[in-house]
Design a protein around this motif. Structure first.
Motif, PDB file in Angstrom:
ATOM      1  N   GLN A  76     -14.608  60.322  39.614  1.00 34.72           N
ATOM      2  CA  GLN A  76     -14.687  61.795  39.626  1.00 34.72           C
ATOM      3  C   GLN A  76     -15.424  62.283  40.875  1.00 34.72           C
ATOM      4  O   GLN A  76     -15.037  63.281  41.517  1.00 34.72           O
ATOM      5  N   GLY A  77     -16.530  61.555  41.196  1.00 33.05           N
ATOM      6  CA  GLY A  77     -17.262  61.928  42.407  1.00 33.05           C
ATOM      7  C   GLY A  77     -16.393  61.778  43.647  1.00 33.05           C
ATOM      8  O   GLY A  77     -16.489  62.587  44.587  1.00 33.05           O
ATOM      9  N   MET A  78     -15.524  60.799  43.677  1.00 32.72           N
ATOM     10  CA  MET A  78     -14.619  60.592  44.795  1.00 32.72           C
ATOM     11  C   MET A  78     -13.638  61.733  44.927  1.00 32.72           C
ATOM     12  O   MET A  78     -13.323  62.202  46.040  1.00 32.72           O
ATOM     13  N   GLU A  79     -13.171  62.174  43.802  1.00 35.26           N
ATOM     14  CA  GLU A  79     -12.226  63.299  43.837  1.00 35.26           C
ATOM     15  C   GLU A  79     -12.893  64.558  44.405  1.00 35.26           C
ATOM     16  O   GLU A  79     -12.288  65.319  45.185  1.00 35.26           O
ATOM     17  N   LEU A  80     -14.162  64.789  44.044  1.00 36.73           N
ATOM     18  CA  LEU A  80     -14.894  65.953  44.567  1.00 36.73           C
ATOM     19  C   LEU A  80     -15.107  65.817  46.067  1.00 36.73           C
ATOM     20  O   LEU A  80     -14.989  66.807  46.823  1.00 36.73           O
ATOM     21  N   ARG A  81     -15.463  64.603  46.526  1.00 31.60           N
ATOM     22  CA  ARG A  81     -15.682  64.382  47.943  1.00 31.60           C
ATOM     23  C   ARG A  81     -14.418  64.617  48.739  1.00 31.60           C
ATOM     24  O   ARG A  81     -14.435  65.237  49.829  1.00 31.60           O
ATOM     25  N   LEU A 139     -17.085  53.146  45.170  1.00 32.51           N
ATOM     26  CA  LEU A 139     -16.013  53.005  44.176  1.00 32.51           C
ATOM     27  C   LEU A 139     -15.370  51.621  44.256  1.00 32.51           C
ATOM     28  O   LEU A 139     -15.102  50.971  43.233  1.00 32.51           O
ATOM     29  N   GLN A 140     -15.169  51.137  45.476  1.00 31.21           N
ATOM     30  CA  GLN A 140     -14.574  49.808  45.652  1.00 31.21           C
ATOM     31  C   GLN A 140     -15.505  48.700  45.165  1.00 31.21           C
ATOM     32  O   GLN A 140     -15.055  47.701  44.595  1.00 31.21           O
ATOM     33  N   ASP A 141     -16.816  48.866  45.375  1.00 31.82           N
ATOM     34  CA  ASP A 141     -17.785  47.876  44.891  1.00 31.82           C
ATOM     35  C   ASP A 141     -17.726  47.742  43.372  1.00 31.82           C
ATOM     36  O   ASP A 141     -17.806  46.635  42.819  1.00 31.82           O
ATOM     37  N   LEU A 142     -17.597  48.860  42.715  1.00 33.50           N
ATOM     38  CA  LEU A 142     -17.506  48.810  41.245  1.00 33.50           C
ATOM     39  C   LEU A 142     -16.222  48.103  40.803  1.00 33.50           C
ATOM     40  O   LEU A 142     -16.226  47.326  39.836  1.00 33.50           O
ATOM     41  N   LYS A 143     -15.109  48.351  41.500  1.00 39.96           N
ATOM     42  CA  LYS A 143     -13.861  47.662  41.155  1.00 39.96           C
ATOM     43  C   LYS A 143     -13.974  46.153  41.394  1.00 39.96           C
ATOM     44  O   LYS A 143     -13.482  45.347  40.588  1.00 39.96           O
ATOM     45  N   ASN A 144     -14.655  45.791  42.506  1.00 39.05           N
ATOM     46  CA  ASN A 144     -14.842  44.370  42.781  1.00 39.05           C
ATOM     47  C   ASN A 144     -15.690  43.702  41.702  1.00 39.05           C
ATOM     48  O   ASN A 144     -15.436  42.549  41.311  1.00 39.05           O
ATOM     49  N   THR A 145     -16.684  44.427  41.262  1.00 45.76           N
ATOM     50  CA  THR A 145     -17.545  43.882  40.207  1.00 45.76           C
ATOM     51  C   THR A 145     -16.736  43.626  38.942  1.00 45.76           C
ATOM     52  O   THR A 145     -16.879  42.572  38.272  1.00 45.76           O
TER      53      THR A 145
END
Length: 452
Positions: free
Chosen positions: A140-145, A180-186
């Motif tokens: 959601q934060g990515m969408e706002l950015r 966001l990518q770090d969370l997906k990698n995790t």
């Protein structure tokens, strides 16, 4: 002169008398020579029930020899007080115990490792849930950015926003995209981490099972009722893995291997061999061949005037033939070697006892047998109906003990000479005398009763 001639008349008178007496007698009667009959002992050939058999001698040895070796290293903390050479101990007796301390520690460590890995596995499950929730927020934060970056790009195009402000927004958007990518990698790594923990649990469980197995191996117990043959351990002694501790012999089965001449064994098998058996020997046919031949056995101990017998089973033939004596090893087994013992009457079959074994095949009816001594270079002396000697060639079969089987050349009811006849002349007159004792012994020998 006249006196000298007076002796002549008496002499003349005597001669005349003798002549008269001789001329009046008949000539002596001459008788033809008479044939003298030779007395011989005979038996009447009768069909008998023949049990083909061979005998041999050998020593008793146990059917099973158990050698206890240490499967783990450690200090011996217990030895059964009755663990002595020659002692008889029941199945399940704990005879030796090795210190279990090292293996109990190994069990505790393996159990701790399992609990630690299971806790980490649970932690990964929670981490996966938390990361998934955080990923949604950051999305959601990515969408706002991205929306804010687009707005500033439009304003920059209109000249109302400075370039520095646009660049700052671009950097913030890239940072958000990285987060966001770090969370997906995790999230992608969590399944692998979970598998690692599962494998760690499996390894720890294997270590636990191994430690428990080693712990059980510290207690050495007898697998069957046994007689102790050898003891190589003492209390407080350190034993290495593979070290020989105890040797014990089973009590249930005893075996005997006797060396028997190949020719005798072959003749016995041939005499008891039924028709229709397959050619060749395989693992599948050997049992059928043994069953059809009908092997049976007896173990016999001669102690002075006493003869003690045990029923036995023909087990197998040894793997090799003795090249020096040309004999084959026949092995028989006796069940309940100790259970059938009677104190003061029937001893147990103890290892090393020297015994006689008799191996038999199925009985064969209607066999004509004669004593071996009655056979003279393949010929029998037979008394014919005129009580004269007939020298008859015969074909022999099985020879065992003091008898021999006649396959051809002899019929039931023939009278066979069993005593020495020297010289033996075809057609000589005989005076046969039946020897009932020899006939009775011959029948007993044929059935096997004479061997006892």
């Amino acid at each position: 002169m006249i006196r000298k001639l007076l002796f002549i008349p008496p002499i003349l008178i005597g001669i005349a008398v003798l002549y008269f007496m001789a001329s009046g007698r008949d000539a002596p009667e001459r008788k033809p020579p008479q044939e003298r009959a030779r007395a011989v002992r005979v038996i009447t050939a009768e069909p008998v029930r023949l049990v083909p058999r061979v005998t041999g001698f050998g020593s008793i040895y146990p059917g099973t020899v158990w050698s206890a070796t240490a499967q783990v290293s450690g200090e011996v903390i217990y030895v059964d007080p009755q663990l002595k050479k020659g002692a008889i101990l029941p199945k399940g007796t704990e005879i030796v115990r090795i210190s279990p301390a090292d293996f109990e520690l190994a069990i505790s460590q393996a159990e701790a490792n399992i609990r630690s890995a299971e806790a980490k596995l649970a932690e990964l499950t929670v981490t996966e849930a938390n990361t998934a929730d955080l990923l949604k927020i950051e999305q959601q934060g990515m969408e706002l950015r991205e929306a804010e970056l687009k707005r500033k790009q439009e304003l920059f195009a209109q000249g109302t926003v400075a370039q520095s402000a646009l660049q700052l927004e671009q950097r913030e958007t890239v940072a958000q995209r990285k987060k966001l990518q770090d969370l997906k990698n995790t999230l992608r790594l969590l399944p692998t981490q979970r598998e690692v923990q599962k494998e760690q649990i499996a390894v720890s469980k294997a270590q636990l099972a191994s430690a428990k197995l080693d712990l059980r191996r510290t207690r050495i117990k007898l697998p069957f009722d046994a007689k102790i043959a050898e003891v190589n351990v003492e209390a407080n002694q350190f034993v290495q893995t593979g070290g020989k501790i105890v040797t014990a012999d089973s009590l249930d089965v005893a075996e005997v291997e006797a060396q028997i001449p190949i020719s005798q064994f072959r003749d016995m098998v041939h005499a008891g061999l039924p028709a229709g058996l397959p050619d060749g020997i395989t693992a599948q046919t050997i049992a059928k061949v043994v069953d059809e031949i009908g092997f049976a056995a007896t173990v016999r101990l001669r102690a002075g005037d006493d003869v003690i017998e045990w029923p036995a089973r023909f087990a197998r033939v040894s793997d090799t033939i003795d090249p020096k004596t040309r004999t084959i090893g026949a092995i028989v087994t006796v069940d309940d070697a100790y259970a059938k013992a009677t104190p003061g009457d029937r001893p147990p079959l103890t290892k090393g006892m020297f015994v006689e074994i008799e191996i038999r095949t199925k009985a064969r009816d209607d066999k004509l047998v004669v004593p071996r001594a009655a056979l003279h270079e393949g010929k029998l002396y037979v008394v014919n109906t005129e009580k004269r000697l007939e020298i008859r060639e015969v074909k022999t079969g099985l020879a065992q003990g003091d008898l021999i089987v006649i396959d051809e050349g002899l019929t039931s009811g023939d009278t066979v000479v069993v005593s020495d006849l020297i010289p033996a002349v075809e057609g000589m007159l005989l005076r046969p005398q039946t020897d009932d004792e020899v006939l009775a012994e011959l029948k007993a020998e044929a059935t096997g009763r004479a061997t006892r």
